[in-house]
Design an enzyme around this catalytic site. Structure first.
Site, PDB file in Angstrom:
ATOM      1  CB  THR A  83      -0.873   0.060   1.312  1.00 53.50           C
ATOM      2  OG1 THR A  83      -1.530   1.394   1.455  1.00 53.50           O
ATOM      3  CG2 THR A  83      -0.241  -0.488   2.367  1.00 53.50           C
ATOM      4  CB  CYS A 197      -4.004   4.879  -4.593  1.00 54.14           C
ATOM      5  SG  CYS A 197      -5.250   3.618  -3.927  1.00 54.14           S
TER       6      CYS A 197
END
Length: 230
Positions: A83, A197
């Site tokens: 992430t 992202c």
């Protein structure tokens, strides 16, 4: 081959490509029936997202540091945090887990520098776009200038990420919106765009972007493969 430890589940939608890409990378390098030696700790994203909204970053750092220690005890030889946003607490993980930590911004910075670019657009959660833990690292270590969307665009992209992409919803309207934002940032001088992202790469295919794409999940997975075979 080294065993890599993955910290995933943030969201699980984007952890799946990490596992696939790392295994594909190992197969391409070694051939035959070779596959990656992987350990995965997938957290409950509900708890992480609540902490994000409340600004309880220390708590998320504790959760992920403990997960990293568990991977270390299980035999991992390096840590990949699947992430972008949670790299805000990378220091907390590195301070408690002694394994090599493969930072996603470093892998991305090397890819951008290798492409000869110094000015790129950045799309991600509002935390990644607005705070300094990601953009600042790219600037300080790689002299890369990040252009970010306008405030209303950042709010909309953040909404798309958390209310659609993290729930496995990928709509043409959101795809077109992100492509429109990328086009506007290209007009401002961006040479490429960071999908900062790990879910955005699942929404916007490269052919829908007017700029060269730096898909951080794919770049990070490539970095993991190189580490595993080093």
């Amino acid at each position: 081959m080294k065993t890599i430890g993955l910290l995933g589940g943030m969201s699980w939608e984007s952890t799946i490509p990490y596992y696939r890409l790392i295994n594909e990378g190992i197969k391409q390098r070694l051939g035959g029936l070779h596959s990656a030696q992987v350990l995965l700790h997938s957290v409950d994203f509900h708890e992480i997202e609540e902490c994000q909204r409340r600004g309880e970053w220390d708590k998320t750092g504790d959760i992920l540091a403990e997960a990293a220690l568990g991977l270390q005890r299980a035999g991992a030889e390096g840590i990949v945090l699947c992430t972008n946003t949670m790299h805000k607490v990378a220091d907390a993980i590195e301070s408690r887990c002694t394994l090599p930590f493969l930072h996603i911004a470093d892998a991305t910075g090397r890819a951008i520098t290798g492409a000869g670019m110094t000015r790129v657009a950045l799309l991600g959660t509002r935390y990644t776009m607005e705070q300094d833990f990601y953009r600042g690292r790219l600037t300080e270590q790689f002299s890369i200038n990040c252009l970010i969307p306008e405030a209303d665009e950042r709010a909309k992209i953040n909404q798309i990420i958390f209310e659609e992409l993290c729930l496995g919803q990928f709509t043409e309207a959101s795809r077109a919106y992100c492509a429109q934002v990328i086009a506007r940032l290209a007009e401002q001088g961006a040479q490429g765009v960071i999908f900062g992202c790990t879910e955005i790469g699942l929404l916007v295919p490269e052919e829908r972007s007017v700029l060269p794409v730096f898909d951080t999940a794919a770049i990070h997975a490539e970095d993991a493969v190189a580490f595993m075979l080093s």
